[in-house]
Design a protein around this motif. Sequence first.
Motif, short mmCIF file in Angstrom:
data_model
loop_
_atom_site.label_atom_id
_atom_site.label_comp_id
_atom_site.label_asym_id
_atom_site.label_seq_id
_atom_site.Cartn_x
_atom_site.Cartn_y
_atom_site.Cartn_z
N SER A 16 42.51 70.57 -65.94
CA SER A 16 43.31 71.62 -65.31
C SER A 16 44.09 71.07 -64.12
CB SER A 16 42.38 72.76 -64.87
OG SER A 16 43.12 73.76 -64.23
N HIS A 17 43.45 70.24 -63.30
CA HIS A 17 44.16 69.64 -62.15
C HIS A 17 45.34 68.78 -62.63
CE1 HIS A 17 41.24 71.07 -59.33
NE2 HIS A 17 40.25 70.41 -59.91
N ILE A 18 45.11 68.02 -63.69
CA ILE A 18 46.18 67.14 -64.21
C ILE A 18 47.30 67.97 -64.81
CG2 ILE A 18 46.73 65.39 -65.95
CD1 ILE A 18 43.76 64.41 -65.55
N LEU A 19 46.97 68.92 -65.66
CA LEU A 19 47.99 69.70 -66.34
C LEU A 19 48.78 70.56 -65.36
CD1 LEU A 19 45.91 70.61 -69.51
CD2 LEU A 19 47.81 68.96 -69.35
N ASP A 20 48.15 71.04 -64.31
CA ASP A 20 48.88 71.78 -63.28
C ASP A 20 49.92 70.89 -62.61
OD1 ASP A 20 47.40 74.05 -63.80
OD2 ASP A 20 46.15 73.91 -61.99
N ARG A 21 49.56 69.66 -62.32
CA ARG A 21 50.49 68.72 -61.69
C ARG A 21 51.66 68.37 -62.60
NH1 ARG A 21 49.68 65.76 -56.50
NH2 ARG A 21 47.84 66.82 -55.72
N LEU A 22 51.40 68.34 -63.91
CA LEU A 22 52.41 67.86 -64.86
C LEU A 22 53.18 68.99 -65.53
CD1 LEU A 22 50.47 64.95 -66.60
CD2 LEU A 22 51.75 64.95 -64.47
N ALA A 23 52.89 70.23 -65.17
CA ALA A 23 53.45 71.37 -65.90
C ALA A 23 54.98 71.36 -65.95
CB ALA A 23 52.95 72.67 -65.28
N ALA A 24 55.63 70.94 -64.89
CA ALA A 24 57.09 70.97 -64.85
C ALA A 24 57.72 69.65 -65.25
CB ALA A 24 57.55 71.37 -63.44
N ARG A 25 56.94 68.75 -65.80
CA ARG A 25 57.43 67.41 -66.12
C ARG A 25 57.32 67.13 -67.62
NH1 ARG A 25 57.15 63.79 -61.68
NH2 ARG A 25 56.27 64.75 -59.83
N LYS A 26 58.09 66.14 -68.04
CA LYS A 26 57.95 65.56 -69.37
C LYS A 26 58.19 64.06 -69.20
CE LYS A 26 57.39 69.43 -71.55
NZ LYS A 26 56.90 70.16 -70.39
N GLY A 27 57.62 63.27 -70.06
CA GLY A 27 57.80 61.83 -69.99
C GLY A 27 56.77 61.14 -70.84
N THR A 28 56.38 59.96 -70.40
CA THR A 28 55.38 59.17 -71.11
C THR A 28 54.19 58.95 -70.20
OG1 THR A 28 57.06 58.02 -72.42
CG2 THR A 28 54.92 56.94 -72.24
N VAL A 29 53.01 59.23 -70.73
CA VAL A 29 51.78 59.01 -70.00
C VAL A 29 50.94 57.99 -70.76
CG1 VAL A 29 50.62 60.99 -71.09
CG2 VAL A 29 49.76 60.09 -68.92
N ALA A 30 50.41 57.02 -70.06
CA ALA A 30 49.44 56.09 -70.64
C ALA A 30 48.06 56.63 -70.30
CB ALA A 30 49.63 54.69 -70.08
N LEU A 31 47.23 56.74 -71.30
CA LEU A 31 45.93 57.37 -71.15
C LEU A 31 44.93 56.54 -71.95
CD1 LEU A 31 44.42 59.84 -70.04
CD2 LEU A 31 45.41 61.20 -71.86
N TYR A 32 43.69 56.94 -71.97
CA TYR A 32 42.68 56.24 -72.78
C TYR A 32 41.97 57.26 -73.65
CZ TYR A 32 39.28 57.99 -69.35
OH TYR A 32 38.52 58.80 -68.55
N SER A 33 41.49 56.81 -74.78
CA SER A 33 40.71 57.67 -75.67
C SER A 33 39.25 57.52 -75.26
CB SER A 33 40.91 57.25 -77.13
OG SER A 33 40.13 58.06 -77.98
#
Length: 196
Positions: free
Chosen positions: A35-52
């Motif tokens: 929720s903290h991450i998605l709130d920060r990114l709500a107004a953005r689009k781009g590429t995120v590097a993440l891990y599974s």
Amino acid sequence: MHRDRFKEELRVETLAARARMSPSDWEKSDAARDSHILDRLAARKGTVALYSSRPGEPGTHALIDALAASGWAVLLPVLRRRVDWALFDSWAAMQPAWAGIEEPTGARLGPDALDAADLILVPCLAIGRDGSRLGTGGGWYDRALPHRHSGAPVVALARAAEVLDTVPTLPHDIPVDAVVTETEWVNLATRTIMDW
């Protein structure tokens, strides 16, 4: 040698604490962190590097789904000795690899693919408020992160109990810019992160 011993003791301690968490505790913690991450990114689009993620670490599967559904391109590691990345397409296009960690079956993009990432979310076992990061000990991210572009913040995913004043580091260890826990997103002392 003392620093290496302390790193290993901290790894053992953190893994033991994580092992004591119930699946329900992990689920609540992951949902709050997401929720903290998605709130920060709500107004953005781009590429995120993440891990599974795998069991016993901050979960990312729901986060990957949410980011992909909202229009983010998601880069995931291809865990070999040589750093590599591939784009997430769907869970059907994933396969178990090293240590059972799922990776995309699509085209391998090489280490320089990280240069396209606007945000890099990394695993850790502990994080220092000074930006120091304790990984699992393989050094994969320390080899991967030099390929990022200078404006991409590196953000660790952790539990609040794993945020300390500092953690032991070695010269090759790369600091992070922020940490997200179940309680908050915290920008750390490494550099100013504009708009994050």
